[in-house]
Design a protein around this motif. Structure first.
Motif, PDB file in Angstrom:
ATOM      1  N   GLN A 194       0.811  -1.219   0.000  1.00 45.39           N
ATOM      2  CA  GLN A 194       0.000   0.000   0.000  1.00 45.39           C
ATOM      3  C   GLN A 194       0.843   1.267   0.000  1.00 45.39           C
ATOM      4  OE1 GLN A 194      -3.068  -0.247  -0.661  1.00 45.39           O
ATOM      5  NE2 GLN A 194      -3.123  -2.456  -0.408  1.00 45.39           N
ATOM      6  N   THR A 195       2.098   1.152   0.381  1.00 42.71           N
ATOM      7  CA  THR A 195       2.924   2.356   0.475  1.00 42.71           C
ATOM      8  C   THR A 195       3.243   2.918  -0.902  1.00 42.71           C
ATOM      9  OG1 THR A 195       4.996   1.114   0.370  1.00 42.71           O
ATOM     10  CG2 THR A 195       4.081   1.499   2.555  1.00 42.71           C
ATOM     11  N   LEU A 196       3.561   4.200  -0.935  1.00 41.32           N
ATOM     12  CA  LEU A 196       4.113   4.791  -2.153  1.00 41.32           C
ATOM     13  C   LEU A 196       5.536   4.262  -2.329  1.00 41.32           C
ATOM     14  CD1 LEU A 196       2.917   8.508  -1.821  1.00 41.32           C
ATOM     15  CD2 LEU A 196       1.999   6.741  -3.339  1.00 41.32           C
ATOM     16  N   PRO A 197       6.038   4.277  -3.571  1.00 40.37           N
ATOM     17  CA  PRO A 197       7.392   3.758  -3.788  1.00 40.37           C
ATOM     18  C   PRO A 197       8.412   4.463  -2.888  1.00 40.37           C
ATOM     19  CG  PRO A 197       6.308   4.149  -5.890  1.00 40.37           C
ATOM     20  CD  PRO A 197       5.402   4.698  -4.832  1.00 40.37           C
ATOM     21  N   ASN A 198       9.108   3.663  -2.085  1.00 46.72           N
ATOM     22  CA  ASN A 198      10.173   4.186  -1.211  1.00 46.72           C
ATOM     23  C   ASN A 198       9.734   5.231  -0.200  1.00 46.72           C
ATOM     24  OD1 ASN A 198      12.173   2.583  -2.525  1.00 46.72           O
ATOM     25  ND2 ASN A 198      12.057   4.027  -4.241  1.00 46.72           N
ATOM     26  N   ILE A 199       8.444   5.331   0.031  1.00 46.63           N
ATOM     27  CA  ILE A 199       7.963   6.292   1.027  1.00 46.63           C
ATOM     28  C   ILE A 199       7.005   5.563   1.962  1.00 46.63           C
ATOM     29  CG2 ILE A 199       6.688   8.458   1.420  1.00 46.63           C
ATOM     30  CD1 ILE A 199       7.240   9.082  -1.595  1.00 46.63           C
ATOM     31  N   THR A 200       7.247   5.623   3.256  1.00 43.86           N
ATOM     32  CA  THR A 200       6.242   5.113   4.182  1.00 43.86           C
ATOM     33  C   THR A 200       5.843   6.242   5.119  1.00 43.86           C
ATOM     34  OG1 THR A 200       8.109   4.262   5.472  1.00 43.86           O
ATOM     35  CG2 THR A 200       6.786   2.639   4.295  1.00 43.86           C
ATOM     36  N   ASN A 201       4.564   6.341   5.369  1.00 41.05           N
ATOM     37  CA  ASN A 201       4.135   7.350   6.331  1.00 41.05           C
ATOM     38  C   ASN A 201       4.159   6.753   7.739  1.00 41.05           C
ATOM     39  OD1 ASN A 201       1.722   5.912   6.740  1.00 41.05           O
ATOM     40  ND2 ASN A 201       0.768   6.937   4.977  1.00 41.05           N
ATOM     41  N   SER A 202       3.863   7.566   8.720  1.00 44.63           N
ATOM     42  CA  SER A 202       4.057   7.113  10.094  1.00 44.63           C
ATOM     43  C   SER A 202       3.064   6.005  10.451  1.00 44.63           C
ATOM     44  CB  SER A 202       3.932   8.282  11.066  1.00 44.63           C
ATOM     45  OG  SER A 202       2.612   8.794  10.991  1.00 44.63           O
ATOM     46  N   GLU A 203       1.897   6.077   9.851  1.00 48.28           N
ATOM     47  CA  GLU A 203       0.903   5.032  10.109  1.00 48.28           C
ATOM     48  C   GLU A 203       1.392   3.684   9.583  1.00 48.28           C
ATOM     49  OE1 GLU A 203      -3.662   4.280   8.736  1.00 48.28           O
ATOM     50  OE2 GLU A 203      -2.913   6.348   8.685  1.00 48.28           O
ATOM     51  N   GLU A 204       1.961   3.725   8.387  1.00 43.11           N
ATOM     52  CA  GLU A 204       2.482   2.489   7.799  1.00 43.11           C
ATOM     53  C   GLU A 204       3.669   1.960   8.622  1.00 43.11           C
ATOM     54  OE1 GLU A 204       1.073   3.687   3.260  1.00 43.11           O
ATOM     55  OE2 GLU A 204       3.068   4.246   3.978  1.00 43.11           O
ATOM     56  N   GLU A 205       4.521   2.896   9.061  1.00 40.65           N
ATOM     57  CA  GLU A 205       5.648   2.473   9.901  1.00 40.65           C
ATOM     58  C   GLU A 205       5.154   1.806  11.174  1.00 40.65           C
ATOM     59  OE1 GLU A 205       8.866   2.254   9.569  1.00 40.65           O
ATOM     60  OE2 GLU A 205       8.776   3.044   7.538  1.00 40.65           O
ATOM     61  N   HIS A 206       4.143   2.385  11.742  1.00 38.40           N
ATOM     62  CA  HIS A 206       3.569   1.842  12.962  1.00 38.40           C
ATOM     63  C   HIS A 206       3.017   0.432  12.709  1.00 38.40           C
ATOM     64  CE1 HIS A 206       1.577   1.817  16.844  1.00 38.40           C
ATOM     65  NE2 HIS A 206       0.455   1.460  16.237  1.00 38.40           N
TER      66      HIS A 206
END
Lengths: 462, 462
Positions: free
Chosen positions: A24-36
């Motif tokens: 679901q993440t954008l290429p090479n970018i994770t937001n804090s929710e995804e990191e969590h």
């Protein structure tokens, strides 16, 4: 399910959830929710690993998609089911399913001429060549099950009313393939040993010729039949077929992938194998191989032209309907192939295990083996009317008493409730497991006071 | 592949290795070697988890079975490939592949009458009912791909020389299915909007009647075609077909599983869908649904009797060749189904995203949309001869410059090297991803000094 198996599935599933977050993440970018979410997932797997190590914990995931039980038959039991044995996946095939599950995963690098068997990345094209040489034929295609191989050949060769010679032990899918093509099956009788012979085939061909004024258009015989797994004289039968100029289809659903098969030596015009039956492959999968002579007919490319647009789909093969096995089914087959190609060389040892188990059953007074004996295959039919079935008649659980006893010891795959004539398969079981199965049968016999002749294992083919 | 994705695969694979050890053990007994191997496996996964968490580590597993790359297209990229979008698996389907990979995994509880669609555990029988009602038809069967649905219908209805009406945008598998059955395809012309209309279909039927003296035996039309994904008037066409008493096959390869399909409302006699194209399912999979009226013909059971043994395989369906989709392919389809059934209700939002992306492309001066516009589907064909292709002509990488630029930003799935007319699909992409794709195209346009009209997105259907 034992807790370690349960927790192994839970760990696999939790990792799939982490993977979904990555998807679901954008290429090479994770937001804090995804990191969590990844962090939580990792911690969840860590806890599960502790449980796997210690054998602790309680089941937390019982179903897939709310309705589908987790299947753990192969992890928690010894499976003697007659047709499942040689279709069990290798670990590599399971990894392939994980990596290539998405529908068109095989098609990332599909380029002109846009046909599955031409794709080189993943190495599908070389796999097709290896597959042909594996059964010593010239050309091979993958198909969604052996039955689709029969269908392609029947649809090519059989016209309305044509006769096709099959065995009296022919699998039902051969009947259906002939029926779908408009043909009529004609069965070769068995001899007193329940075998199809070359002579009987020749007589059948003569009989058909006299009766209908026409020769059959195809002879299609199972090397080992599905009922007894007796070995039939395919080489002699192929020779007879060719004397009448009739093509011969070798049904290798019970051989290709478990023992060596040499199509040219047999004299086969077509070799059909089953991926999910004998090649450690996901279903539905199979192989249809043929000779240079027959390939242009059974793998003929489309001649149809759009009357208006004049479109023509050049390289697409009519009987294959273009591409056949995409995605994880094919890649699973490919991933198992190196192991499958190797394992056919262990066939003699597999036969020793098969005979060891049959002998162990025959040692129980009253057992008979219905298949030819000594066994030339790992699939066997046995008759326990003279021992377990006598117990069943008095037991409150009837025939299920045997299933109960077996499953109590972790053995499954016999036909539940059957105590008279039933089938089993030892393919791929370790010696340790085969001995365990024999010991278990003897323990059950002991418990019910059946006589065991451990010295005398030769009372076979009564 | 980014390291976290790599490590997630490595963890999954390491767990499969633990699982393999569990498969080799005797029931409820592990020896010290097996214990050691599990312990080692667990520790290996623990280390991998640390890497996933921190985004550290180096790749340790590069290939499956020595030759097959790990596929990470969906994890590491935004995939705009035209036919892959709606076949991407749900996490539940991936879990199903893990649990049901073994060839005959669906068949543990197969009992009389021994047919796939009758199995209740796993819940295959209720799934078939849900599948029929999902497309509002009476009876459904799973098939190994939509093409096998066309084949079953064509083989049932089409005799040698019969005409079958198809669209001038018919998929090649329809051609092949008709050809295999001995029929001839007759194409309905497109109108000036590249649409198949009811009137044009009626004219084509009349033309065939006059020319051949016989009516076509089947009308088979794609609701959305594979070339433009234009919407064709299937309801009007079904009505016309019925006026001539010709059955109508609705090709829903691009609809069943992504948007609502009501077979009865359309007037379809047959509805065909594709699992790996539009139902988040492993390949090869699909559905063939029909009415109470046609079910007895297309799902007719075998009438063939062995001439010698008198064997008859009662409930087996000829065109299905008995059982169709065993193992993980079917269970994957079932596991995705609750999500698929739900997601068709989001079609309007999917269309908004599709149009947002197309508008974004149209804003780049020189773009044209070749598909009908505004878009009624997530698959679209666009023409960038007027902008990206002009750059390509001067670029040392030629058309590949665009693929290079896109993949640098993590976008894949456009046809590599194509800068004139090409297709893309937004299905299932989040708004965030769709915006990212548009922004990326604009960035590329900026870089190459193409004009962007951010205010004017209406220069569509030139």
């Amino acid at each position: 399910m034992d807790i370690r198996t349960q927790k192994t599935f839970e760990a696999l599933f939790a990792l799939e959830d982490i993977r979904e977050t990555l998807r679901q993440t954008l290429p090479n970018i994770t937001n804090s929710e995804e990191e969590h979410s990844i962090k939580e997932g990792v911690n969840r797997v860590r806890k599960i690993l502790d449980d796997i190590e210690k054998g602790t914990g309680i089941p937390e995931v019982r179903k897939i998609a709310g309705t589908i039980d987790i299947r753990s038959r192969e992890e928690t039991h010894i499976n003697i089911q007659p047709i499942q044995a040689a279709g069990r996946l290798t670990p590599e095939a399971r990894k392939a399913l994980i990596a290539y599950g998405d529908g068109y995963s095989t098609c990332d690098a599909c380029r002109k001429p846009f046909r599955l068997d031409k794709i080189t990345s993943p190495p599908i094209a070389p796999f097709h060549e290896q597959l042909a040489s594996f059964v010593n034929m010239d050309v091979a295609r993958v198909v969604p099950g052996a039955r689709r191989g029969f269908q392609a050949v029947a649809s090519t060769l059989v016209n309305k009313g044509d006769s096709v010679v099959v065995s009296s032990l022919a699998h039902y899918t051969e009947f259906l393939a002939v029926e779908e093509a408009g043909g009529i099956v004609r069965e070769v009788p068995l001899d007193e040993h329940k075998l199809v012979t070359a002579d009987a085939t020749a007589e059948k061909i003569e009989e058909i010729k006299q009766e209908t004024g026409k020769l059959p258009v195809l002879v299609m015989i199972d090397h080992f039949d599905y009922q007894y797994a007796n070995e039939h004289d395919v080489k002699g039968i192929a020779k007879v077929a060719h004397q009448y100029d009739i093509p011969f289809l070798y049904n290798g659903a019970y051989t290709v992938g478990v023992r060596p098969v040499d199509g040219k030596d047999i004299g086969a015009d077509f070799v059909v194998g089953s991926g999910h039956k004998s090649m450690a492959s996901p279903a539905p999968s199979g192989v249809l191989a043929t000779t240079e002579e027959w390939a242009p007919r059974v793998f003929r490319t489309t001649q149809m032209t759009g009357d208006l647009t004049k479109r023509k789909f050049g390289v697409k093969e009519v009987e294959m309907l273009g591409c056949t096995l995409m995605g994880s089914t094919l890649i699973g087959m490919m991933a198992s192939f190196p192991a499958v190609r190797e394992r056919v060389n262990n066939w003699e040892d597999e036969l020793k295990k098969s005979n060891y188990l049959i002998n162990g059953l025959l040692a129980i007074d009253g057992s008979r083996v219905v298949s030819e004996y000594p066994r030339k295959h790992t699939l066997s039919k046995i008759n326990t009317s003279g021992n377990f079935d006598i117990i069943a008649q008095e037991h409150k659980r009837r025939g299920f008493f045997l299933s109960d006893e077996l499953s109590r010891k972790g053995i499954v795959g016999e036909f539940a409730g059957a105590t008279r004539v039933w089938k089993l398969n030892t393919y791929g079981l370790s010696w340790e497991k085969v001995r365990y199965v024999v010991d278990t049968f003897h323990d059950i016999a002991d418990k019910y006071k059946l006589q065991i002749n451990k010295e005398n294992n030769s009372n076979g083919n009564k």
